[in-house]
Design a protein around this motif. Structure first.
Motif, PDB file in Angstrom:
ATOM      1  N   THR A  29       6.568 -16.251  -1.942  1.00  0.00           N
ATOM      2  CA  THR A  29       5.132 -16.077  -1.740  1.00  0.00           C
ATOM      3  C   THR A  29       4.835 -14.842  -0.902  1.00  0.00           C
ATOM      4  O   THR A  29       3.948 -14.047  -1.234  1.00  0.00           O
ATOM      5  N   ILE A  30       5.578 -14.665   0.181  1.00  0.00           N
ATOM      6  CA  ILE A  30       5.358 -13.509   1.050  1.00  0.00           C
ATOM      7  C   ILE A  30       5.714 -12.214   0.326  1.00  0.00           C
ATOM      8  O   ILE A  30       4.993 -11.221   0.410  1.00  0.00           O
ATOM      9  N   ALA A  31       6.791 -12.223  -0.435  1.00  0.00           N
ATOM     10  CA  ALA A  31       7.165 -11.032  -1.217  1.00  0.00           C
ATOM     11  C   ALA A  31       6.093 -10.719  -2.257  1.00  0.00           C
ATOM     12  O   ALA A  31       5.746  -9.555  -2.474  1.00  0.00           O
ATOM     13  N   ALA A  32       5.547 -11.760  -2.899  1.00  0.00           N
ATOM     14  CA  ALA A  32       4.490 -11.552  -3.899  1.00  0.00           C
ATOM     15  C   ALA A  32       3.242 -10.965  -3.242  1.00  0.00           C
ATOM     16  O   ALA A  32       2.583 -10.099  -3.827  1.00  0.00           O
ATOM     17  N   ALA A  33       2.920 -11.412  -2.034  1.00  0.00           N
ATOM     18  CA  ALA A  33       1.759 -10.867  -1.322  1.00  0.00           C
ATOM     19  C   ALA A  33       1.975  -9.391  -1.003  1.00  0.00           C
ATOM     20  O   ALA A  33       1.073  -8.571  -1.194  1.00  0.00           O
ATOM     21  N   CYS A  34       3.162  -9.055  -0.531  1.00  0.00           N
ATOM     22  CA  CYS A  34       3.467  -7.648  -0.225  1.00  0.00           C
ATOM     23  C   CYS A  34       3.376  -6.793  -1.485  1.00  0.00           C
ATOM     24  O   CYS A  34       2.831  -5.691  -1.454  1.00  0.00           O
ATOM     25  N   ASP A  35       3.880  -7.303  -2.600  1.00  0.00           N
ATOM     26  CA  ASP A  35       3.801  -6.580  -3.870  1.00  0.00           C
ATOM     27  C   ASP A  35       2.351  -6.440  -4.331  1.00  0.00           C
ATOM     28  O   ASP A  35       1.956  -5.396  -4.849  1.00  0.00           O
ATOM     29  N   ALA A  36       1.573  -7.508  -4.152  1.00  0.00           N
ATOM     30  CA  ALA A  36       0.180  -7.494  -4.616  1.00  0.00           C
ATOM     31  C   ALA A  36      -0.627  -6.424  -3.906  1.00  0.00           C
ATOM     32  O   ALA A  36      -1.517  -5.817  -4.501  1.00  0.00           O
ATOM     33  N   PHE A  37      -0.310  -6.163  -2.650  1.00  0.00           N
ATOM     34  CA  PHE A  37      -1.098  -5.204  -1.892  1.00  0.00           C
ATOM     35  C   PHE A  37      -0.626  -3.767  -2.067  1.00  0.00           C
ATOM     36  O   PHE A  37      -1.043  -2.883  -1.335  1.00  0.00           O
ATOM     37  N   SER A  38       0.184  -3.533  -3.064  1.00  0.00           N
ATOM     38  CA  SER A  38       0.580  -2.158  -3.363  1.00  0.00           C
ATOM     39  C   SER A  38      -0.516  -1.432  -4.136  1.00  0.00           C
ATOM     40  O   SER A  38      -0.553  -0.210  -4.147  1.00  0.00           O
ATOM     41  N   GLU A  39      -1.428  -2.182  -4.752  1.00  0.00           N
ATOM     42  CA  GLU A  39      -2.545  -1.598  -5.497  1.00  0.00           C
ATOM     43  C   GLU A  39      -3.797  -2.419  -5.244  1.00  0.00           C
ATOM     44  O   GLU A  39      -3.720  -3.640  -5.098  1.00  0.00           O
ATOM     45  N   ILE A  40      -4.943  -1.786  -5.236  1.00  0.00           N
ATOM     46  CA  ILE A  40      -6.189  -2.464  -4.908  1.00  0.00           C
ATOM     47  C   ILE A  40      -6.539  -3.553  -5.923  1.00  0.00           C
ATOM     48  O   ILE A  40      -7.016  -4.619  -5.557  1.00  0.00           O
ATOM     49  N   HIS A  41      -6.259  -3.317  -7.200  1.00  0.00           N
ATOM     50  CA  HIS A  41      -6.614  -4.305  -8.226  1.00  0.00           C
ATOM     51  C   HIS A  41      -5.762  -5.567  -8.110  1.00  0.00           C
ATOM     52  O   HIS A  41      -6.276  -6.674  -8.240  1.00  0.00           O
ATOM     53  N   THR A  42      -4.482  -5.399  -7.844  1.00  0.00           N
ATOM     54  CA  THR A  42      -3.630  -6.581  -7.711  1.00  0.00           C
ATOM     55  C   THR A  42      -3.931  -7.308  -6.401  1.00  0.00           C
ATOM     56  O   THR A  42      -3.858  -8.535  -6.346  1.00  0.00           O
ATOM     57  N   ALA A  43      -4.319  -6.572  -5.376  1.00  0.00           N
ATOM     58  CA  ALA A  43      -4.705  -7.207  -4.112  1.00  0.00           C
ATOM     59  C   ALA A  43      -5.965  -8.041  -4.307  1.00  0.00           C
ATOM     60  O   ALA A  43      -6.063  -9.169  -3.816  1.00  0.00           O
ATOM     61  N   LEU A  80      -4.816  -7.921   6.510  1.00  0.00           N
ATOM     62  CA  LEU A  80      -5.976  -8.546   5.860  1.00  0.00           C
ATOM     63  C   LEU A  80      -7.122  -8.699   6.848  1.00  0.00           C
ATOM     64  O   LEU A  80      -8.281  -8.469   6.517  1.00  0.00           O
ATOM     65  N   SER A  81      -6.805  -9.089   8.059  1.00  0.00           N
ATOM     66  CA  SER A  81      -7.818  -9.268   9.089  1.00  0.00           C
ATOM     67  C   SER A  81      -8.488  -7.932   9.417  1.00  0.00           C
ATOM     68  O   SER A  81      -9.716  -7.851   9.534  1.00  0.00           O
ATOM     69  N   ARG A  82      -7.693  -6.883   9.538  1.00  0.00           N
ATOM     70  CA  ARG A  82      -8.239  -5.547   9.806  1.00  0.00           C
ATOM     71  C   ARG A  82      -9.126  -5.079   8.656  1.00  0.00           C
ATOM     72  O   ARG A  82     -10.180  -4.476   8.870  1.00  0.00           O
ATOM     73  N   LEU A  83      -8.677  -5.339   7.435  1.00  0.00           N
ATOM     74  CA  LEU A  83      -9.468  -4.963   6.260  1.00  0.00           C
ATOM     75  C   LEU A  83     -10.810  -5.675   6.280  1.00  0.00           C
ATOM     76  O   LEU A  83     -11.853  -5.069   6.065  1.00  0.00           O
ATOM     77  N   ARG A  84     -10.780  -6.965   6.552  1.00  0.00           N
ATOM     78  CA  ARG A  84     -12.015  -7.755   6.599  1.00  0.00           C
ATOM     79  C   ARG A  84     -12.952  -7.221   7.685  1.00  0.00           C
ATOM     80  O   ARG A  84     -14.151  -7.094   7.473  1.00  0.00           O
TER      81      ARG A  84
END
Length: 118
Positions: A29-43, A80-84
Motif C-alpha cells: 500500500t505504501i509503495a503504491a501511494a509513493c508510485d501514485a504521487f509520481s504524476e498528478i493524475h495518478t495522485a 499530503l498535509s502540506r499540499l492540502r
C-alpha cells in the motif's frame, strides 16, 4: 524438465523484487501511494479512491510492526498535509484579473527600432 510457468514466475520475481508475494499488505500500500504521487493524475485517482485513509491504516500497521516502510508512509502523509494546506491558502479559482502577467503597455520588449518612450 522444469515447469515453464515456475521458471517464468521466478524470472518475474527477479526482475521485479518489489512485487514479491511475501511483501506485507501495508508495504504494498505504501509503495503504491509513493508510485501514485509520481504524476498528478495518478495522485488524484489515488485520493479519489480513498487512498489517504488506506495509506493512514497501512502506516499505522507498519509502525506497529516496526517496518522501515512506515517512514516513507509518514513522509507521504506529511506531503499530503502540506499540499492540502497550500491548496487552502490559495484562491480556489484564479480569475482573469488575478493573473500576474499583464500586457506591457509602456514596455518595449523588442529591439526592432521602436522608440523607447512608446
Amino acid at each position: 524438465m522444469s515447469d515453464p510457468a515456475a521458471v517464468g514466475r521466478a524470472l518475474t520475481a527477479l526482475a521485479h523484487p518489489d512485487d514479491a508475494p511475501e511483501r506485507e499488505p501495508y508495504e504494498r500500500t505504501i509503495a503504491a501511494a509513493c508510485d501514485a504521487f509520481s504524476e498528478i493524475h495518478t495522485a488524484e485517482t489515488f485520493l479519489d479512491d480513498g487512498g489517504e485513509v488506506t495509506l493512514r491504516r497501512a502506516v499505522g500497521a507498519a509502525t506497529r510492526d516496526g517496518h522501515p516502510c512506515a517512514r516513507d508512509g509518514r513522509r507521504m502523509l506529511r506531503d499530503l498535509s502540506r499540499l492540502r494546506e497550500s491548496m487552502a491558502d490559495s484562491p480556489a479559482e484564479l480569475g482573469r484579473d488575478a493573473d500576474q502577467f499583464h500586457s506591457g503597455r509602456t514596455t518595449v520588449f523588442s529591439g526592432g527600432g521602436e522608440s523607447p518612450d512608446r
